[in-house]
Each structure stands twice: as structure tokens, then as C-alpha cells.
Write a protein that holds these residues in place. Structure first.
Motif, PDB file in Angstrom:
ATOM      1  N   VAL A   1       0.841  -1.218   0.000  1.00  0.00           N
ATOM      2  CA  VAL A   1       0.000   0.000   0.000  1.00  0.00           C
ATOM      3  C   VAL A   1       0.866   1.254   0.000  1.00  0.00           C
ATOM      4  CG1 VAL A   1      -1.625   1.309   1.417  1.00  0.00           C
ATOM      5  CG2 VAL A   1      -2.002  -1.119   1.021  1.00  0.00           C
ATOM      6  N   GLU A   2       1.915   1.241   0.821  1.00  0.00           N
ATOM      7  CA  GLU A   2       2.807   2.389   0.830  1.00  0.00           C
ATOM      8  C   GLU A   2       3.437   2.617  -0.539  1.00  0.00           C
ATOM      9  OE1 GLU A   2       5.593   1.642   3.882  1.00  0.00           O
ATOM     10  OE2 GLU A   2       4.199   2.040   5.555  1.00  0.00           O
ATOM     11  N   LYS A   3       3.811   1.523  -1.180  1.00  0.00           N
ATOM     12  CA  LYS A   3       4.381   1.661  -2.516  1.00  0.00           C
ATOM     13  C   LYS A   3       3.365   2.236  -3.482  1.00  0.00           C
ATOM     14  CE  LYS A   3       6.759  -1.035  -6.019  1.00  0.00           C
ATOM     15  NZ  LYS A   3       7.223  -2.375  -6.428  1.00  0.00           N
ATOM     16  N   LEU A   4       2.111   1.741  -3.362  1.00  0.00           N
ATOM     17  CA  LEU A   4       1.065   2.273  -4.234  1.00  0.00           C
ATOM     18  C   LEU A   4       0.806   3.746  -3.967  1.00  0.00           C
ATOM     19  CD1 LEU A   4      -1.468  -0.716  -4.118  1.00  0.00           C
ATOM     20  CD2 LEU A   4      -0.001  -0.045  -6.023  1.00  0.00           C
ATOM     21  N   ILE A   5       0.826   4.166  -2.667  1.00  0.00           N
ATOM     22  CA  ILE A   5       0.613   5.591  -2.335  1.00  0.00           C
ATOM     23  C   ILE A   5       1.699   6.449  -2.981  1.00  0.00           C
ATOM     24  CG2 ILE A   5       0.651   7.248  -0.424  1.00  0.00           C
ATOM     25  CD1 ILE A   5      -0.717   5.073   1.279  1.00  0.00           C
ATOM     26  N   LYS A   6       2.945   5.962  -2.871  1.00  0.00           N
ATOM     27  CA  LYS A   6       4.037   6.716  -3.494  1.00  0.00           C
ATOM     28  C   LYS A   6       3.832   6.814  -4.998  1.00  0.00           C
ATOM     29  CE  LYS A   6       7.494   5.518  -0.009  1.00  0.00           C
ATOM     30  NZ  LYS A   6       8.770   4.825   0.257  1.00  0.00           N
ATOM     31  N   GLU A   7       3.452   5.712  -5.616  1.00  0.00           N
ATOM     32  CA  GLU A   7       3.219   5.750  -7.059  1.00  0.00           C
ATOM     33  C   GLU A   7       2.078   6.694  -7.400  1.00  0.00           C
ATOM     34  OE1 GLU A   7       2.543   1.773  -8.291  1.00  0.00           O
ATOM     35  OE2 GLU A   7       4.650   1.139  -8.029  1.00  0.00           O
ATOM     36  N   ARG A   8       1.019   6.667  -6.537  1.00  0.00           N
ATOM     37  CA  ARG A   8      -0.108   7.589  -6.783  1.00  0.00           C
ATOM     38  C   ARG A   8       0.346   9.034  -6.706  1.00  0.00           C
ATOM     39  NH1 ARG A   8      -3.509  10.252  -3.356  1.00  0.00           N
ATOM     40  NH2 ARG A   8      -5.620  10.719  -4.126  1.00  0.00           N
ATOM     41  N   GLN A   9       1.165   9.379  -5.684  1.00  0.00           N
ATOM     42  CA  GLN A   9       1.642  10.744  -5.556  1.00  0.00           C
ATOM     43  C   GLN A   9       2.464  11.144  -6.768  1.00  0.00           C
ATOM     44  OE1 GLN A   9       0.847  12.936  -3.245  1.00  0.00           O
ATOM     45  NE2 GLN A   9      -0.403  11.506  -2.036  1.00  0.00           N
ATOM     46  N   GLN A  10       3.293  10.198  -7.223  1.00  0.00           N
ATOM     47  CA  GLN A  10       4.112  10.508  -8.402  1.00  0.00           C
ATOM     48  C   GLN A  10       3.237  10.725  -9.623  1.00  0.00           C
ATOM     49  OE1 GLN A  10       6.861   7.311  -8.803  1.00  0.00           O
ATOM     50  NE2 GLN A  10       8.048   7.871  -6.946  1.00  0.00           N
ATOM     51  N   ILE A  11       2.197   9.877  -9.777  1.00  0.00           N
ATOM     52  CA  ILE A  11       1.311  10.024 -10.943  1.00  0.00           C
ATOM     53  C   ILE A  11       0.562  11.360 -10.885  1.00  0.00           C
ATOM     54  CG2 ILE A  11      -0.754   9.089 -12.029  1.00  0.00           C
ATOM     55  CD1 ILE A  11       0.301   6.318 -11.172  1.00  0.00           C
ATOM     56  N   LEU A  12       0.064  11.711  -9.681  1.00  0.00           N
ATOM     57  CA  LEU A  12      -0.649  12.990  -9.541  1.00  0.00           C
ATOM     58  C   LEU A  12       0.277  14.167  -9.807  1.00  0.00           C
ATOM     59  CD1 LEU A  12      -2.834  12.206  -6.394  1.00  0.00           C
ATOM     60  CD2 LEU A  12      -3.587  12.341  -8.773  1.00  0.00           C
ATOM     61  N   GLN A  13       1.519  14.060  -9.351  1.00  0.00           N
ATOM     62  CA  GLN A  13       2.466  15.139  -9.589  1.00  0.00           C
ATOM     63  C   GLN A  13       2.744  15.290 -11.071  1.00  0.00           C
ATOM     64  OE1 GLN A  13       3.636  17.124  -7.189  1.00  0.00           O
ATOM     65  NE2 GLN A  13       4.754  18.364  -8.688  1.00  0.00           N
ATOM     66  N   VAL A  14       2.915  14.142 -11.747  1.00  0.00           N
ATOM     67  CA  VAL A  14       3.171  14.186 -13.197  1.00  0.00           C
ATOM     68  C   VAL A  14       1.972  14.764 -13.925  1.00  0.00           C
ATOM     69  CG1 VAL A  14       3.576  12.757 -15.227  1.00  0.00           C
ATOM     70  CG2 VAL A  14       4.863  12.318 -13.144  1.00  0.00           C
ATOM     71  N   ALA A  15       0.751  14.338 -13.503  1.00  0.00           N
ATOM     72  CA  ALA A  15      -0.459  14.872 -14.148  1.00  0.00           C
ATOM     73  C   ALA A  15      -0.600  16.363 -13.912  1.00  0.00           C
ATOM     74  CB  ALA A  15      -1.681  14.129 -13.619  1.00  0.00           C
ATOM     75  N   ASN A  16      -0.262  16.827 -12.700  1.00  0.00           N
ATOM     76  CA  ASN A  16      -0.337  18.254 -12.395  1.00  0.00           C
ATOM     77  C   ASN A  16       0.620  19.039 -13.262  1.00  0.00           C
ATOM     78  OD1 ASN A  16      -0.998  20.679 -11.125  1.00  0.00           O
ATOM     79  ND2 ASN A  16       0.321  20.302  -9.360  1.00  0.00           N
ATOM     80  N   GLU A  17       1.838  18.482 -13.451  1.00  0.00           N
ATOM     81  CA  GLU A  17       2.819  19.191 -14.274  1.00  0.00           C
ATOM     82  C   GLU A  17       2.445  19.149 -15.746  1.00  0.00           C
ATOM     83  OE1 GLU A  17       6.498  17.363 -13.406  1.00  0.00           O
ATOM     84  OE2 GLU A  17       6.658  18.210 -11.361  1.00  0.00           O
ATOM     85  N   GLU A  18       1.965  17.993 -16.216  1.00  0.00           N
ATOM     86  CA  GLU A  18       1.640  17.908 -17.639  1.00  0.00           C
ATOM     87  C   GLU A  18       0.425  18.770 -17.991  1.00  0.00           C
ATOM     88  OE1 GLU A  18       1.123  13.855 -18.591  1.00  0.00           O
ATOM     89  OE2 GLU A  18       3.278  13.376 -18.592  1.00  0.00           O
ATOM     90  N   LEU A  19      -0.581  18.790 -17.070  1.00  0.00           N
ATOM     91  CA  LEU A  19      -1.814  19.545 -17.356  1.00  0.00           C
ATOM     92  C   LEU A  19      -1.757  20.981 -16.866  1.00  0.00           C
ATOM     93  CD1 LEU A  19      -4.387  16.759 -16.425  1.00  0.00           C
ATOM     94  CD2 LEU A  19      -3.608  17.422 -18.703  1.00  0.00           C
ATOM     95  N   SER A  20      -0.671  21.339 -16.119  1.00  0.00           N
ATOM     96  CA  SER A  20      -0.503  22.705 -15.601  1.00  0.00           C
ATOM     97  C   SER A  20      -1.717  23.133 -14.793  1.00  0.00           C
ATOM     98  CB  SER A  20      -0.270  23.682 -16.759  1.00  0.00           C
ATOM     99  OG  SER A  20       0.885  23.327 -17.499  1.00  0.00           O
ATOM    100  N   LEU A  21      -2.072  22.258 -13.831  1.00  0.00           N
ATOM    101  CA  LEU A  21      -3.245  22.536 -13.013  1.00  0.00           C
ATOM    102  C   LEU A  21      -2.939  23.501 -11.882  1.00  0.00           C
ATOM    103  CD1 LEU A  21      -4.721  18.924 -12.808  1.00  0.00           C
ATOM    104  CD2 LEU A  21      -5.428  20.789 -14.315  1.00  0.00           C
TER     105      LEU A  21
END
Length: 444
Positions: free
Chosen positions: A340-360
């Protein structure tokens, strides 16, 4: 010795073609005389034709004679003579030779189809064909052949004496002599070789005889040794049996001595602790009965204690199994927590990447932010499916985390146990291993 017995003539010159005429020949000599034209020459020509086959005859001629073995034989020759204007043609129709067995009377017959009668008949008579033609059955008009030309005379003598055959026989004898001489030389060499082989064989036979004699002697010695060995074996076996018996007796003596010493020590030990009693036999018996009852009670108590110990051990083993199961569950939960911790880290990374790509421009990532990102990427179905998977994994991880938070308190209650100092009993308090919380945390 062969001789002519009887001649039958039918249809030859002056002889009738309907009734055959038979001429009987006597032994040792038969003289035929008579006037001219009575058939003397015809008889001679018939004999000549029957024996040699060279005469001008017509119809059929039969000749009965006895061959060199004394067997009765009949020669029959059939022919036809055809006279035309200026030519005369003669044709032999058939020639047969019949032989009679003097013992059984059985007749055998051969013809020109399977044999050369002109050559076989002189052989049966034992007289060459040339002598029959030129000497025995020679016509009076041809009897002056010894006065003929040298070449003709030589030819007749060669035929009579078979000089050609003699010359061939001499040549054949010379050839056979050469072959036999060569064979003799080869045989001499073989004889020499065979002599040496015979000498070797004799030597081998002598050696073999000596070896056989030695072998027989050795066999006799072996038999004697076998007999001695059997006797020695029997003696050894009897000695071994005696030794085993002696050893057995010795062991029994040692055991008895040891037992004696043990019993003596026991008696001495018992004698030290024995005190003289003043009670009577009846009182001692009463004391023994009371002691026996106490021993029985103690034995019963011991059995109860053993049973209780066994039950407690079983209970302890079941408790240990439950603890092992719980520890296994803890291991699984820890692995799930790490996942679960690994998944949380991956989720944070995915959200960060999405925020940067979409310039939210998002500073924190909560459920509303995720929903906003979800609304913005609705056109991208592939990315949407991936985010849904991550959301589901996140929810499961939160549940595992909650289970992990409540696990230590449950394990504390499970370890609570104590043992009574006097009864050896394991008492487990009636505690609640796990209690459902009043409210679940807001796990989104």
C-alpha cells in the motif's frame, strides 16, 4: 559265352509274308545246306541285319539269342523297302530289344527311341560289330576281303581289332599316368607332412597321457585332502560347539555372580534402613493394608495429574498453533502495508506528473483534486482506466492500514495467559480479541 538260339523270318525274299518261318540253331555249330534259291543266303542276311542292321531286307526280322550273361533276348526290326521306276528307298520303321529275366521271367523292352540299338546289340552278344560283319556273317562273295587293297584292308583290320580305341586307350592311360604321378608327388608331400603331424600327435598323446596320470594322482591327493579336510572341519565344528557351550556357561556364571552381588547389595541396603518393629503380625498386616490403600490413592492421583498435564499440553499446543497462525497473518498484513505504501508513493508521483503535464497548479492532492484531474482527462480513456485502478488500490491499502492499526491491541489480549503454581492449570481470561470500532475513519 553268347549263342544264337532261334530266327524267325517273315516276308523276306522267298519266305512267305503271311506265315513266319522259324530256324532253330544248334550248339556248338549249325550247318545250313541246300540247293540254290532255297534261302540260305537269306538266312545269313537276316542274321546279319538282325545283328548289325546293314542289309537289304523287307518287312520284319526277329532274332532270339542269349546274351553274355545267359539271359534270353529277342531283337525285332521292322522296315519297309519301296521300289519306284529307277530308285529303291528303304525305311526302318521300328527296332526293339526284349530281355527276359531267367529267375522271375519278367520282360523288359527298349527301342531305338531311347537307345542306340546298333551299338547295344553287339555289346549283348559280346562280339564287336566289325567281327560280325567281316568274319562271322561275311557273305561268300565278300569273303576275299583279305586280298583287297592295303588301305581297305588296314581299315577293316583297324575296325576288327579296334586299334583306334586301343590308341585312344593308350593315350588315356598315359594321361592318367601323368595325373597319377602328379597326385603321387602331392601325396608324398602330404605323407611327409602327415608323418610330422603324426609325430607331433604322438608326442602330444604321450604328454597328454602323462598329464592325465598327473591329474589322476592329483585327484587322488585332492580326495585324500578332502577327506582330511572333512575330518578337520568336523573336529573344528565340535570344538566350536564346545567353545560356544563353555562361553554360554561362562556368561551364565558371570550373570549369576553379578545378580548375586546386586542382590547382596540390595539386601545390605535394605538391612540398613530396616528397623525392628514391636507390632504383632496382625498389626503389621493392618499397617500394610493401610499403606497399600494410600499407595493406590496416590497412584490414582498420579494418573489424574498425568491426564491433566496431557490436556494442558494439548491446550498449549493449540494455543501455539493459533499464535503461529496470527503471526502468519501479521506477516501477510505487513506485506500488504508495504504494498500500500508503494502504491501511495506511485499515486503521488502520478498525480504530480499529471499536475505538471496539465498545468493545473495544484498545491495539494486530495479527492477534489483527483476529481478535477479526472474531469479534465475524460477524453483520454486509457489514462482514465489507469487512474481508476490506482484509486481502487488506494482504497484497499487504506483498509489494510486500518487493520494494521488495530492488530497490536488484539495481539496483546491474545498473549494474556498465566499458570497456577499449585494446580498446574492454564487459565485463559475471557477477553475479546478484537472489537469493532465505533466509527471507521474517513478513508476515501
Amino acid at each position: 559265352m553268347s549263342w544264337i538260339d532261334k530266327l524267325g523270318i517273315l516276308g523276306i525274299r522267298s519266305f512267305s509274308p503271311e506265315d513266319p518261318v522259324y530256324v532253330q540253331f544248334n550248339s556248338p555249330c549249325t550247318v545250313i545246306y541246300g540247293a540254290n534259291g532255297t534261302g540260305k543266303t537269306t538266312i545269313i542276311e537276316c542274321l546279319k541285319y538282325a545283328c548289325t542292321g546293314t542289309s537289304e531286307v523287307r518287312s520284319q526280322i526277329r532274332l532270339q539269342f542269349y546274351n553274355v550273361n545267359g539271359h534270353k533276348m529277342i531283337c525285332t526290326r521292322s522296315m519297309s523297302l519301296t521300289q519306284r521306276k529307277s530308285t529303291v528307298s528303304q525305311k526302318t520303321l521300328d527296332t526293339s530289344l526284349r530281355q527276359f529275366d531267367p529267375v522271375t521271367g519278367e520282360m523288359t523292352s527298349i527301342s531305338t527311341r531311347c537307345s542306340d540299338m546298333d551299338n547295344d546289340l553287339p555289346n549283348h552278344l559280346g562280339v564287336p560289330k566289325a567281327i560280325l560283319e567281316n568274319v562271322i556273317f561275311c557273305h561268300q562273295e565278300e569273303s576275299n576281303w583279305p586280298l583287297s587293297e592295303p588301305s581297305v584292308l588296314k581299315k577293316k583290320f583297324d575296325d576288327i581289332f579296334a586299334s583306334t580305341k586301343y590308341t585312344k586307350a593308350l593315350a588315356k592311360i598315359k594321361d592318367d599316368r601323368k595325373e597319377k604321378a602328379a597326385d603321387i608327388r602331392v601325396d608324398k608331400v602330404q605323407v611327409t607332412t602327415l608323418k610330422s603331424d603324426v609325430d607331433k600327435a604322438q608326442k602330444i598323446q604321450r604328454s597328454l597321457g602323462e598329464l592325465r596320470n598327473r591329474t589322476d594322482a592329483k585327484r587322488e591327493e585332492a580326495k585324500q585332502l578332502d577327506g582330511e579336510l572333512d575330518e578337520t572341519t568336523q573336529q573344528i565344528n565340535s570344538l566350536l560347539e564346545k567353545f560356544r557351550q563353555a562361553e554360554k556357561v561362562s556368561n551364565e556364571i558371570s550373570q549369576l555372580k553379578h545378580r548375586k552381588s546386586t542382590l547382596q547389595e540390595t539386601i545390605d541396603e535394605i538391612g540398613k534402613n530396616i528397623q525392628d518393629r514391636q507390632e504383632t503380625d496382625e498389626e503389621l498386616k493392618t499397617l500394610l493394608a493401610a499403606l497399600s490403600s494410600e499407595v493406590e490413592k496416590d497412584e490414582e492421583i498420579r494418573r489424574d495429574n498425568e491426564y491433566e498435564c496431557l490436556r494442558i499440553e494439548q491446550h498449549i499446543q493449540s494455543t501455539r498453533d493459533a499464535i503461529a497462525s496470527k503471526l502468519t497473518s501479521i506477516g501477510r498484513l505487513q506485506a500488504a502495508s508495504e504494498a500500500v505504501e508503494k502504491l501511495i508513493k506511485e499515486r503521488q508521483q502520478i498525480l504530480q506528473v499529471a499536475n505538471e503535464e496539465l498545468s493545473l497548479g495544484l498545491s495539494s492532492f486530495d479527492e477534489h483534486s483527483v476529481q478535477a484531474i479526472k474531469d479534465l482527462v475524460t477524453s483520454r480513456e486509457v489514462n482514465l482506466q489507469r487512474i481508476k485502478v490506482y484509486l481502487l488500490s488506494y482504497r484497499l491499502a487504506l483498509v489494510f492500514l486500518k487493520e494494521k492499526e488495530t492488530l497490536p491491541s488484539r495481539m496483546t489480549h491474545a498473549r494474556a495467559r498465566w499458570i497456577s503454581p499449585n494446580g498446574c492449570k492454564c487459565l485463559l481470561p475471557n477477553v475479546q480479541l478484537w472489537k469493532k470500532p465505533k466509527s471507521w475513519p474517513n478513508a476515501r
